[in-house]
Design a protein around this motif. Structure first.
Motif, PDB file in Angstrom:
ATOM      1  N   PHE A  84       0.949  -1.238   0.007  1.00 46.75           N
ATOM      2  CA  PHE A  84      -0.009   0.062   0.151  1.00 46.75           C
ATOM      3  C   PHE A  84       0.817   1.323  -0.010  1.00 46.75           C
ATOM      4  O   PHE A  84       0.468   1.982  -0.760  1.00 46.75           O
ATOM      5  N   LEU A  85       2.058   1.188   0.716  1.00 44.31           N
ATOM      6  CA  LEU A  85       2.886   2.591   1.037  1.00 44.31           C
ATOM      7  C   LEU A  85       3.517   2.507  -0.452  1.00 44.31           C
ATOM      8  O   LEU A  85       3.365   3.899  -1.028  1.00 44.31           O
ATOM      9  N   LEU A  86       3.846   1.545  -1.055  1.00 48.72           N
ATOM     10  CA  LEU A  86       4.519   1.704  -2.616  1.00 48.72           C
ATOM     11  C   LEU A  86       3.400   2.157  -3.506  1.00 48.72           C
ATOM     12  O   LEU A  86       3.968   3.199  -4.150  1.00 48.72           O
ATOM     13  N   TYR A  87       2.342   1.796  -3.672  1.00 45.68           N
ATOM     14  CA  TYR A  87       1.204   2.185  -4.395  1.00 45.68           C
ATOM     15  C   TYR A  87       0.896   3.648  -4.167  1.00 45.68           C
ATOM     16  O   TYR A  87       0.833   4.394  -5.120  1.00 45.68           O
ATOM     17  N   ALA A  88       0.882   4.009  -2.914  1.00 47.59           N
ATOM     18  CA  ALA A  88       0.742   5.580  -2.390  1.00 47.59           C
ATOM     19  C   ALA A  88       1.887   6.435  -2.921  1.00 47.59           C
ATOM     20  O   ALA A  88       1.353   7.347  -3.498  1.00 47.59           O
ATOM     21  N   ILE A 105       1.528   6.934  -6.629  1.00 45.39           N
ATOM     22  CA  ILE A 105       0.529   7.686  -7.030  1.00 45.39           C
ATOM     23  C   ILE A 105       0.740   9.169  -6.825  1.00 45.39           C
ATOM     24  O   ILE A 105       0.847  10.097  -7.698  1.00 45.39           O
ATOM     25  N   LEU A 106       1.350   9.549  -5.596  1.00 45.24           N
ATOM     26  CA  LEU A 106       1.711  10.644  -5.341  1.00 45.24           C
ATOM     27  C   LEU A 106       2.990  11.311  -6.441  1.00 45.24           C
ATOM     28  O   LEU A 106       3.204  12.363  -6.791  1.00 45.24           O
ATOM     29  N   GLY A 107       4.026  10.339  -6.757  1.00 52.48           N
ATOM     30  CA  GLY A 107       4.970  10.741  -7.728  1.00 52.48           C
ATOM     31  C   GLY A 107       4.044  11.006  -8.941  1.00 52.48           C
ATOM     32  O   GLY A 107       4.903  11.977  -9.581  1.00 52.48           O
TER      33      GLY A 107
END
Length: 190
Positions: A153-157, A160-162
């Motif tokens: 989840f942290l990697l996906y977030a 997305i933010l990047g």
């Protein structure tokens, strides 16, 4: 009872006894010369119960028998009951029960108000305990699932933010931008 009527007949919810419950039941009928036979309860409800019995000592269909058992979470209880069903142990359950056993289903007859209350209270306590246990299990499963996928989840977030930051950065005008040039996509008419 016909099939069309059976759909509308209500049945009391069945409580399948857990390993921590006392599963022992004794019954006596005419074929055993009034000797009691001990066996194991399969399930119990407010209206009746099902138990395992060896073919040699099983009662007849429609016969009245005396049974004695412990209400889940309560004390012993004895009552008369009528045999309403005798069935083979399903193939999927053969690993649980010894061979030559059948399931006998009985309905309680003429229970006193005290017995009904005791049975209702004991079963409701067990159903409530099972409901709470089920809720706790579901919460534990969800927490375990979140823990196992937290890094993902942290990697996906972060991705997305990047991506949002890159698109924002690329859409900003540069320092050499001027709206005085005749470039159609650079014109701003505010």
């Amino acid at each position: 009872m016909s099939e069309s009527a059976r759909r509308w007949a209500t049945r009391a919810p069945r409580y399948i006894l857990r390993p921590e419950d006392n599963q022992f039941v004794r019954f006596a009928h005419g074929l055993t010369n009034r000797k009691s036979v001990g066996t194991m309860i399969v399930d119990i409800s407010e209206s009746g119960m099902a138990f395992l019995v060896n073919r040699d000592s099983m009662p007849r269909l429609g016969e009245n028998i005396m049974i004695e058992f412990e209400v889940p979470g309560k004390e012993q209880m004895a009552c008369f009951s009528r045999v309403i069903r005798i069935e083979e142990v399903p193939r999927r359950d053969l690993w649980k029960y010894p061979e030559r056993n059948v399931i006998v289903a009985v309905t309680f007859m003429n229970l006193t108000r005290g017995h009904k209350k005791q049975l209702n209270k004991g079963l409701n306590q067990r159903f409530e305990a099972l409901r709470e246990q089920f809720k706790k299990t579901k919460v534990k499963e969800k927490v375990a699932w979140l823990r196992s996928y937290a890094k993902l989840f942290l990697l996906y977030a972060a991705c997305i933010l990047g991506t949002v930051f890159i698109f924002y950065y690329l859409t900003q005008p540069r320092g050499n931008y001027t709206n005085l040039k005749n470039i159609p996509w650079g014109e701003r008419r505010f």
